[in-house]
Design an enzyme around this catalytic site. Structure first.
Site, PDB file in Angstrom:
ATOM      1  N   ASN A   1       0.806  -1.219   0.000  1.00 39.73           N
ATOM      2  CA  ASN A   1       0.000   0.000   0.000  1.00 39.73           C
ATOM      3  C   ASN A   1       0.839   1.270   0.000  1.00 39.73           C
ATOM      4  OD1 ASN A   1      -1.693  -2.117   2.034  1.00 39.73           O
ATOM      5  ND2 ASN A   1      -2.728  -1.316   0.213  1.00 39.73           N
TER       6      ASN A   1
ATOM      7  N   ILE B   1       1.076   6.910   0.005  1.00 31.96           N
ATOM      8  CA  ILE B   1       0.394   5.910   0.827  1.00 31.96           C
ATOM      9  C   ILE B   1      -1.036   5.742   0.359  1.00 31.96           C
ATOM     10  CG2 ILE B   1      -0.272   5.268   3.184  1.00 31.96           C
ATOM     11  CD1 ILE B   1       1.866   7.286   4.147  1.00 31.96           C
ATOM     12  N   CYS B   2      -1.471   4.489   0.222  1.00 31.82           N
ATOM     13  CA  CYS B   2      -2.875   4.246  -0.080  1.00 31.82           C
ATOM     14  C   CYS B   2      -3.564   3.837   1.219  1.00 31.82           C
ATOM     15  CB  CYS B   2      -3.016   3.154  -1.138  1.00 31.82           C
ATOM     16  SG  CYS B   2      -4.728   2.826  -1.531  1.00 31.82           S
ATOM     17  N   LEU B   3      -4.245   4.821   1.836  1.00 31.21           N
ATOM     18  CA  LEU B   3      -4.926   4.549   3.105  1.00 31.21           C
ATOM     19  C   LEU B   3      -6.218   5.352   3.094  1.00 31.21           C
ATOM     20  CD1 LEU B   3      -4.793   3.216   5.916  1.00 31.21           C
ATOM     21  CD2 LEU B   3      -3.542   5.215   6.724  1.00 31.21           C
TER      22      LEU B   3
ATOM     23  N   GLN C   1      -1.181   0.311  -3.650  1.00 29.19           N
ATOM     24  CA  GLN C   1      -0.608   1.538  -4.191  1.00 29.19           C
ATOM     25  C   GLN C   1       0.502   1.135  -5.161  1.00 29.19           C
ATOM     26  OE1 GLN C   1      -1.518   4.759  -3.358  1.00 29.19           O
ATOM     27  NE2 GLN C   1      -0.066   5.550  -4.866  1.00 29.19           N
TER      28      GLN C   1
END
Lengths: 199, 316
Positions: free
Chosen positions: A83, A91-93, A126
């Site tokens: 991610n 960051i993929c959050l 990500q």
């Protein structure tokens, strides 16, 4: 900077400083400039993960519309995680995007990122290359992540075989990080990595 | 946006803090089910971006927001805070619920309106009073007013132009109607009616006059002087052009009705004068006795379209 954003960040900064996570060395927060728009975060790699023992730096940019919009956060320390982009640190959050809520704070966000290191979400990646490896070859992923943690985040586990392979490419005149990315991408198969680098 | 927490005396309970701005709740509202409370301004701003509770992300819309319970409001109103103008020297410490009324009259408000006592009398914010220069301010005022005046003058000129155009068009239309009238009996009836109405309208626009001395009547006025002056006055008062010449003819006893045409008949009918409804010829010692106003008067005392009586004096 809008008054409300600065007011919030000042308060949150104090909150982080007083928190037990700071006392326990889990997270850290530092100011980068004196107008409260840019900060640097630090999280410790969680135990029982490939990131254990590493220290990861985060760039935190606070938008003028904070807290109505989330802070912009990316990893400054290179990290191998489904991610997180291995190239940019993005960051993929969800809470940093559409699931942001105004009551979240820098402390809760840093803890969420730390939790993300313990529980990757490979279905919402990500970095597609890392996510593929995570799903298809978890053991190799583990080793790669541990290696990256060792090299970039000061982690304790040195992987001798990987270091050798990077050294081989280094000897051919390839940049070290470029070599590591290529090898990590091609599951540490020296030939395919070399082919990709020289084609 | 909430109140700066540092302004309050002692510790403020965490429950009284807005999770959005991290200040002390100002005019708070709460979400319907989870009951999380926020400043009105903060939660309105948040919901305009995302219809959820900022704490637990439950769906909330602006119209579902409710006032907070009385106990919370009471706790808030009991907090003691410094005045907004503390940086400007106000030392007052107030309960939160009396802050608003204090701010209205706070002596230290830098923006408090003060009137300049050096002579210009302008009302200006207190903090600008030191820099204030009567001449400069008044010059600026004159400049803006002159600008406005120029605008108005321009507008006036434009309006005049349009009015003149309208007048010309109206004249053309009247000309056209006159031409139509000659050839068409229905049009003639219509036009006659319009003319009659025009006379009535004009008659109604004139002020009533009272003649106190009928003896002052001039039955043989001098054409050049008196009659021309009366004509101009009638024309300016809006007299319909189709009757003005007839009216002017009717200034003289030679055109007056049988009951008025000689000194003798006038003497005999004197008591009938009081029945006349008279209208003032503006600015002149003269009255109009219009037919349309005097349908109740005997025929031998009236002519079409009316009489003009010029007096030496005695008109009120």
């Amino acid at each position: 900077m809008a008054n409300i954003a600065a007011k919030r960040i000042k308060r949150e900064f104090k909150e982080v400083m007083k928190s037990e996570e700071v006392a326990g060395g889990d997270i850290k927060l530092e100011l980068v400039n004196d107008c409260w728009t840019e900060l640097q975060g630090e999280i410790a790699g969680p135990p029982d993960t490939p990131y254990e023992g590493g220290t990861f730096l985060l760039e935190i940019k606070v938008p003028e519309t904070y807290p109505f919009n989330p802070p912009k956060i990316r990893f400054m320390t290179k990290i191998w995680h489904p991610n997180v982009s291995s190239a940019t640190g993005a960051i993929c959050l969800d809470i940093l995007k559409d699931q942001w809520a105004a009551a979240l704070t820098l402390r809760t966000v840093l803890l969420s990122i730390q939790a993300l290191l313990s529980a990757a979400e490979p279905n919402d990646p990500q970095d597609a290359v890392v996510a593929k490896q995570y799903r298809e070859n978890p053991q190799l992923f583990n080793m790669t992540a541990r290696h990256w943690t060792n090299i970039y985040a000061g982690g304790p586990t040195s992987v001798w075989e990987f270091n050798q392979k990077v050294q081989r490419l280094l000897d051919m005149g390839i940049d070290e990080h470029q070599a590591r990315v290529a090898l990590s991408t091609y599951d540490w198969e020296l030939e395919r990595a070399t082919e990709q680098l020289f084609c | 946006m909430g109140f700066e927490i540092k302004r309050f005396q002692g510790d403020v309970d965490e429950e009284l803090i807005c999770p959005i701005c991290s200040g002390v709740l100002e005019d708070p509202l709460q979400a319907p089910t989870c009951e999380h409370a926020f400043c009105r301004a903060c939660i309105t701003e948040w919901i305009s971006r995302q219809p959820t509770c900022p704490v637990d992300r439950q769906a909330v819309t602006a119209c579902q927001l409710r006032p907070v319970p009385r106990i919370l409001r009471n706790l808030l109103s009991r907090l003691c805070t410094s005045c907004d103008n503390a940086p400007h020297g106000c030392n007052a410490v107030l309960k939160l619920d009396s802050l608003a009324s204090h701010l209205v009259e706070c002596e230290f408000n830098p923006k408090r309106p003060m009137s300049c006592e050096a002579g210009c009398g302008l009302v200006i914010p207190k903090d600008e009073l030191a820099e204030h220069n009567c001449v400069r301010e008044l010059r600026a005022l004159i400049a803006t007013q002159q600008g406005k005046l120029t605008d108005f003058q321009q507008e006036l000129a434009e309006q005049r132009l349009t009015i003149n155009e309208h007048k010309r068009e109206l004249a053309l239309l009247k000309e056209f109607m006159r031409a139509m009238r000659v050839s068409n009996p229905t049009m003639r009836a219509l036009a006659d009616q319009m003319e009659r109405e025009e006379v009535v309208r004009w008659a109604n626009s004139l002020a009533r006059a009272r003649v106190t001395r009928w003896g002052g009547m001039i039955s043989t006025p001098d054409d050049a002087l008196q009659v021309m002056m009366i004509k101009r006055s009638l024309s300016e008062s809006g007299c319909p052009p189709h009757i003005i010449d007839d009216l002017m003819e009717n200034c003289h006893e030679r055109r007056w009705p049988p009951g008025l045409c000689s000194l003798e008949t006038r003497q005999n009918n004197r008591r009938l004068y009081e029945k006349y409804v008279c209208k003032r010829v503006p600015g002149k010692q003269a009255v109009l006795v219009l037919q349309c106003d005097n349908t109740h008067v005997d025929e031998h005392m009236m002519v079409e379209p009316g009489l003009v009586m010029i007096f030496a004096h005695g008109i009120e």
